[in-house]
Design a protein around this motif. Structure first.
Motif, PDB file in Angstrom:
ATOM      1  N   VAL A 270       0.849  -1.194   0.000  1.00 45.19           N
ATOM      2  CA  VAL A 270       0.000   0.000   0.000  1.00 45.19           C
ATOM      3  C   VAL A 270       0.881   1.239   0.000  1.00 45.19           C
ATOM      4  N   ARG A 271       0.529   2.216  -0.827  1.00 46.64           N
ATOM      5  CA  ARG A 271       1.244   3.491  -0.887  1.00 46.64           C
ATOM      6  C   ARG A 271       0.232   4.639  -0.900  1.00 46.64           C
ATOM      7  N   PHE A 272       0.659   5.791  -0.375  1.00 48.17           N
ATOM      8  CA  PHE A 272      -0.163   6.995  -0.432  1.00 48.17           C
ATOM      9  C   PHE A 272       0.472   8.002  -1.381  1.00 48.17           C
ATOM     10  N   LEU A 273      -0.331   8.625  -2.227  1.00 53.86           N
ATOM     11  CA  LEU A 273       0.151   9.725  -3.058  1.00 53.86           C
ATOM     12  C   LEU A 273      -0.126  11.008  -2.291  1.00 53.86           C
ATOM     13  N   MET A 274       0.953  11.769  -2.006  1.00 55.95           N
ATOM     14  CA  MET A 274       0.852  12.964  -1.182  1.00 55.95           C
ATOM     15  C   MET A 274       1.217  14.218  -1.967  1.00 55.95           C
ATOM     16  N   LYS A 275       0.715  15.341  -1.511  1.00 53.64           N
ATOM     17  CA  LYS A 275       1.104  16.630  -2.068  1.00 53.64           C
ATOM     18  C   LYS A 275       1.565  17.533  -0.940  1.00 53.64           C
ATOM     19  N   ALA A 276       2.769  18.085  -1.087  1.00 54.21           N
ATOM     20  CA  ALA A 276       3.334  18.972  -0.066  1.00 54.21           C
ATOM     21  C   ALA A 276       4.249  19.984  -0.741  1.00 54.21           C
TER      22      ALA A 276
END
Length: 313
Positions: A270-276
């Motif tokens: 499982v992976r999360f796509l993040m924006k920062a």
């Protein structure tokens, strides 16, 4: 309708199969949730020639074409091995014959069953039998083939089986020959999360259209009372170019605000796509409570590395 015993139980347990017990976070539940997710009571959206019928346990229905031959069949969802307020198996009878004999242990006064007919006439059955905290031995979509209901989508594995606890799922929408399933989990890394995945009928089964789904997470309430879907990071987190998480792209710095955009699930990965900071990247997801990806407190305990997200047991 749910019995008075079931209603009283749900006043003592978390509402929704997956619920965050943090004081700093308000959950935005699609509900699973009804992850309905219970108390799972919810309405499935139906369109484009598909049909969904709610089935009560112990009742024989005779108006639905289950076998696909154009004629009405009988179908009954029954519970067996009942001791007190619990049962040990769910049986489904079609035209008087056993089409499913599923091991499951849940409350005998609350089982959710939906008979699903796609536009092409193919038959599916959703079953959810909850016990404490809306956990369940069976939360799945079964396909009807050769006189039997066979497992097609195991909602308890929608996020794999390693990133947390309290797994589950619901049918959010059925349209034509496809459906959207909402999976939920109490994850170590981000607390209560849900994700929508589209399944399309192909080759006799419903198949997932993509390993990447839209993620939903609770709101963070700041000290000023403002709501935001951006979470302050409590430690540096490495962001990668792709979901394989092999090539580093940048570092999400401690104190930055980050947003959850998408989730990737393949097996137990499982992976999360993040924006920062105006950049996007994939991050690894903790598969145990004491993972190095978690935030370690001064007292030696662990919690999600995002301010405002809590982990309930």
């Amino acid at each position: 309708m749910m019995s008075s015993n079931a209603q009283s139980r749900r006043q003592l347990m978390p509402q929704g199969a997956l619920m965050v017990l943090g004081l700093t976070m308000l959950l935005a539940s699609a509900v699973f949730l009804a992850c309905a997710m219970p108390g799972h009571a919810y309405a499935t959206v139906v369109s484009n020639g598909a049909h969904v019928y709610a089935l009560k346990t112990g009742v024989t229905y005779s108006s639905y074409d289950v076998t696909g031959d154009g004629e009405s069949d009988t179908i009954k969802v029954a519970l067996s091995g009942i001791e007190g307020d619990r049962y040990s198996r769910i049986k489904v009878l079609v035209n008087g014959k056993t089409a499913l004999n599923q091991k499951a242990g849940g409350y005998s006064d609350y089982v959710e069953a939906q008979l699903i007919k796609l536009k092409n006439g193919k038959t599916f059955l959703y079953l959810f039998g909850p016990f404490e905290n809306d956990d369940s031995d069976v939360c799945a979509v079964f396909r009807y083939s050769g006189g039997k209901f066979k497992m097609n989508i195991d909602c308890n594995k929608g996020f794999g089986r390693k990133i947390g606890s309290h797994f589950g799922g619901k049918i959010k929408k059925v349209s034509g020959n496809a459906m959207i399933v909402t999976f939920g989990v109490m994850s170590y890394m981000a607390g209560n999360i849900q994700a929508d995945y589209t399944y399309r009928y192909k080759g006799g089964k419903l198949k997932k259209a993509s390993s990447i789904g839209k993620i939903r997470i609770g709101w963070w309430v700041s000290e000023e009372g403002k709501r935001s879907k951006a979470y302050v990071v409590k430690k540096n987190i490495t962001a990668y170019k792709s979901a394989s998480c092999k090539a580093k792209k940048f570092t999400i710095k401690k104190g930055q605000k980050a947003k959850f955009l998408r989730v990737y699930v393949k097996g137990n990965t499982v992976r999360f796509l993040m924006k920062a900071g105006g950049r996007t990247g994939w991050i690894k997801v903790a598969n145990r409570y004491d993972s190095s990806l978690m935030y370690k407190r001064s007292d030696g305990g662990y919690e999600p590395p995002f301010k405002g997200l809590s982990l309930a047991g």
